[in-house]
Scaffold this motif. Sequence first.
Motif, PDB file in Angstrom:
ATOM      1  N   ASN A  49      86.655 -65.426  -9.280  1.00 36.76           N
ATOM      2  CA  ASN A  49      85.697 -64.487  -9.882  1.00 36.76           C
ATOM      3  C   ASN A  49      86.426 -63.282 -10.443  1.00 36.76           C
ATOM      4  OD1 ASN A  49      83.646 -66.145  -9.233  1.00 36.76           O
ATOM      5  ND2 ASN A  49      82.968 -64.978  -7.427  1.00 36.76           N
ATOM      6  N   ALA A  50      87.368 -62.774  -9.624  1.00 32.20           N
ATOM      7  CA  ALA A  50      88.118 -61.611 -10.060  1.00 32.20           C
ATOM      8  C   ALA A  50      88.911 -61.948 -11.314  1.00 32.20           C
ATOM      9  CB  ALA A  50      89.056 -61.170  -8.950  1.00 32.20           C
ATOM     10  N   GLU A  51      89.479 -63.118 -11.336  1.00 28.19           N
ATOM     11  CA  GLU A  51      90.268 -63.530 -12.479  1.00 28.19           C
ATOM     12  C   GLU A  51      89.396 -63.584 -13.744  1.00 28.19           C
ATOM     13  OE1 GLU A  51      92.466 -67.108 -11.774  1.00 28.19           O
ATOM     14  OE2 GLU A  51      93.229 -67.147 -13.835  1.00 28.19           O
ATOM     15  N   GLN A  52      88.178 -64.118 -13.513  1.00 25.20           N
ATOM     16  CA  GLN A  52      87.274 -64.209 -14.667  1.00 25.20           C
ATOM     17  C   GLN A  52      86.902 -62.821 -15.176  1.00 25.20           C
ATOM     18  OE1 GLN A  52      84.470 -66.910 -12.779  1.00 25.20           O
ATOM     19  NE2 GLN A  52      84.636 -68.242 -14.584  1.00 25.20           N
ATOM     20  N   ARG A  53      86.736 -61.925 -14.213  1.00 27.54           N
ATOM     21  CA  ARG A  53      86.412 -60.543 -14.588  1.00 27.54           C
ATOM     22  C   ARG A  53      87.518 -59.950 -15.444  1.00 27.54           C
ATOM     23  NH1 ARG A  53      82.665 -57.970 -11.399  1.00 27.54           N
ATOM     24  NH2 ARG A  53      80.776 -59.013 -12.085  1.00 27.54           N
ATOM     25  N   ILE A  54      88.732 -60.173 -14.944  1.00 28.87           N
ATOM     26  CA  ILE A  54      89.869 -59.625 -15.685  1.00 28.87           C
ATOM     27  C   ILE A  54      89.940 -60.227 -17.078  1.00 28.87           C
ATOM     28  CG2 ILE A  54      92.386 -59.521 -15.745  1.00 28.87           C
ATOM     29  CD1 ILE A  54      92.199 -59.402 -12.631  1.00 28.87           C
ATOM     30  N   TYR A  55      89.689 -61.522 -17.126  1.00 32.42           N
ATOM     31  CA  TYR A  55      89.666 -62.229 -18.414  1.00 32.42           C
ATOM     32  C   TYR A  55      88.648 -61.584 -19.347  1.00 32.42           C
ATOM     33  CZ  TYR A  55      89.685 -66.356 -21.487  1.00 32.42           C
ATOM     34  OH  TYR A  55      89.806 -67.215 -22.551  1.00 32.42           O
ATOM     35  N   GLN A  56      87.462 -61.375 -18.742  1.00 26.91           N
ATOM     36  CA  GLN A  56      86.386 -60.769 -19.521  1.00 26.91           C
ATOM     37  C   GLN A  56      86.793 -59.362 -19.964  1.00 26.91           C
ATOM     38  OE1 GLN A  56      83.717 -62.571 -20.531  1.00 26.91           O
ATOM     39  NE2 GLN A  56      83.502 -60.797 -21.886  1.00 26.91           N
ATOM     40  N   GLY A  57      87.484 -58.686 -19.032  1.00 26.02           N
ATOM     41  CA  GLY A  57      87.959 -57.331 -19.331  1.00 26.02           C
ATOM     42  C   GLY A  57      88.880 -57.334 -20.546  1.00 26.02           C
ATOM     43  N   ASP A  60      86.737 -57.745 -23.518  1.00 25.17           N
ATOM     44  CA  ASP A  60      86.027 -56.499 -23.817  1.00 25.17           C
ATOM     45  C   ASP A  60      86.965 -55.490 -24.464  1.00 25.17           C
ATOM     46  OD1 ASP A  60      83.816 -57.669 -22.793  1.00 25.17           O
ATOM     47  OD2 ASP A  60      83.847 -56.596 -20.862  1.00 25.17           O
ATOM     48  N   THR A 223      97.119 -58.278  -9.870  1.00 29.35           N
ATOM     49  CA  THR A 223      95.899 -57.565  -9.518  1.00 29.35           C
ATOM     50  C   THR A 223      95.200 -58.230  -8.339  1.00 29.35           C
ATOM     51  OG1 THR A 223      95.672 -57.168 -11.879  1.00 29.35           O
ATOM     52  CG2 THR A 223      93.807 -56.559 -10.490  1.00 29.35           C
TER      53      THR A 223
END
Lengths: 657, 138
Positions: A49-57, A60, A223
Amino acid sequence: MLYTTRSKVIGSFLGVALLVGIVSIYIGRQLLYKTVLDEAESRISLDLNAEQRIYQGYVDAVAAALAVSSLDPEFQDSIVRRQTGSLTSKLRLIAQRTGLDFMGVACADGVVMARMGPSSPAPVSPTANPFVQHVLRHGAAVAGTAVLDRAFLASEDPILARQARMDLVPTRMAATIEQKEEASGMAIGAGRPIFEGARLVGVLYGGQLLNGSTSFVDTIRDTVFQKDTYKGKSVGVATIFLGDARIATNVFNPDGTRAIGTRVSKTVRDYVLGSGQRWSDRAFVVNDWYLTAYEPITDIFGNRVGIISTAVMETKYLDVQRKVVSIFMLITIAGMLVAIGMGSFLANKIMKPIRSLISASREVSQGNFAPEIGPVSKDEIGVLQNTFTEMLSSLRERDKRHKLESEIRLLQSEKQASAGRLAAGVAHEINNPLTGVLTFSHMLLRRKDIDEEMRADLTAIAKATERVRAIVKGLLDFSRQTTLAPEQTDINALVGSAVKLVMNNALIKGVNLSFAPANGELVGKVDKSAMQGVVLNIIMNAVDATEAGGSVEVRTGLRYSASTADDKTIEISVTDTGCGISQKNLDKIFDPFFTTKDVGKGTGLGLSVSSAVVERHGGSIHVLSAPGKGSTFTIALPLKDDNNDESDRSGSEGSAA
Amino acid sequence: MMKAIEAEVREVRHRRVLVVDDDPIVLQSCKRILESEGHMVICVPDAEEACVKLERHPFDLMVVDIKMPERDGFYLLEKIRGRRFPGPLVEPPVLVMTGYPTHETLGRLQKSRVRHFIPKPFTPDELLTAIDILFEKG
Ligand SMILES: Nc1ncnc2c1ncn2[C@@H]1O[C@H](COP(=O)(O)OP(=O)(O)O)[C@@H](O)[C@H]1O
Ligand SMILES: [Mg+2]
């Protein structure tokens, strides 16, 4: 015996320790495995999930960079005026600041107006740019993932095309494909329409190529896993797949290069790319077992084009488990050692009093009746020790009694022996002069020329000398006990002939003498003449003690001992209805020279000789007497083993006949 | 009456008797008893002397004590066994006297083939009867 008790105790302790140890190791291992795996799995899913967030980040950030640039009126103005030169330098500046790999501006028809890449681009179809394509189609800004083909990459910058290209490495368990290399790239990027008033004047686009990018995956790793390393390797790894091939990863090949071009297993590919679901399990990645999670990457058009994955090295967890198991094992071994120690301590504690009891009984068997048995314990062994002590004291008592008795007996026999020696000496010395007295008194008596008075005197001398002779004969009998010649003898016949010898005396005296022999044969090994003398003497004593009209009854018999059937005793008893023996005389009648008879009638040697003879046959004489009513003298002769056999044989022959 | 006849019979046979005993009173008693019956009696106090007498004179009978100091009766019996002596008899018959007849003594006598034995003390009649029995039975 001692060692088995000890080892039994130690063995049971060991058994318990071992059982507890093994059970706890087993249960611990199972529990731990499950917990660790669950923990790891939930962690991995969080990590993903965190990885996906970072990806999304990242996505963005690209969108934001484009948005900020598009808001600059000067930049907008350059687009409207199509000032390619200034646009290009501006784009280069922005890309450098925001870390974009490619950036450009397209006209409303999709044809590129300006780009940050080299100036002489190969002509390319406007549809090759997915971001521009999406913006033109929907008229709105877009951000996300897109697959860029080789031509587009080459048109943007040949370096990008080169960076994207990779050889596909044949991988175990991966789906089989013809393709040898991958030329397309996967990028995160964004597109943004630029309006002048309501008129679309161009599309701003830009993005980062993921292929071969180390910064992206390493950032994710640093991270999420925060430089968590285990045995020199990072615990966690992050990977981006294009289709099923790794394009960016920090999984390393054994040679230290990144494992780019290797592919995910067919199962995972089908599951994630096929059904679009998250896949999470342990998996063998390149060269190690990992706990992994995979999620599909969807591009801006909604197609599943790649996979984002995170993996945690399993060895770390396995090692934890191994460590715990080995600690459990150490505890078990320690427990076993403690069990051995405690077992032997306890066994010693239990066995110590028992051992001292054993050595005490050994000492007892060697004749020491007061052995050390150690301190008395408070448990059942204490009861045993007390009982043992009681047994010892009664043994001591018995021993003392025995010693006293045998001392008395020894004294008695010494007394008799010395009396016997004395008697023998006296008899021998006296016999010669007695011969003289007897000879000359008798020779004188033969003379015809002596008067009556003289004859009477001489007769008195001769009579008195006869008495001396009788006494001396008694003394000799008494002293002659040293030699016995025992032989198998019919006891009934022996007693019978003795009875016959006294019968006349008894008849004359008016005493009823009778003999009741035992049924069957009664054979014992005795000295015939000595034993006959004994029986004769006792019968004669009985007749002497009985008044006219009284009776003397002689019996023989066989008595079986109460304890062992093998012990048999021949008994010869003489019962009279005579005067009996007073209590104070009862102790003395076996003493030499003790007699209550008139002078000349008794020598007092009969019973002392008799008891000595009987004792030397291993037997004894018992007296039961009631003064005034009569007495019973019983001769008890034990049957020895060899006699036993013979009497048994004759007995069985008798019953067979 | 019977006694008189017996005495006469005895008188008919005057025997030469050698008495061996260490105690003079016993020798004296035997001499007195035997001479009263008309026998010829020679007394010696020990075994050696008995041997000397046996060499020189013939005897019909020996009366021997067993228990003597130094050489005892058994020694003498051993010595005279099978020897030739003067007189009609190879070896005179022996009447043994003892004041101490133990089993052992009796056993040894039996081995020496002496069958005639008289315990001391004895009366004159007992001695004479024993001698008569010895000669009757042989
Ligand atoms: N059956 C008996 N009844 C009464 N007294 C007896 C009996 N047998 C033995 N005695 C007593 O024991 C004494 C010792 O006996 P013993 O030793 O045979 O010597 P003796 O018979 O010469 O007196 C006798 O004098 C007598 O007092
Ligand atoms: Mg008596």
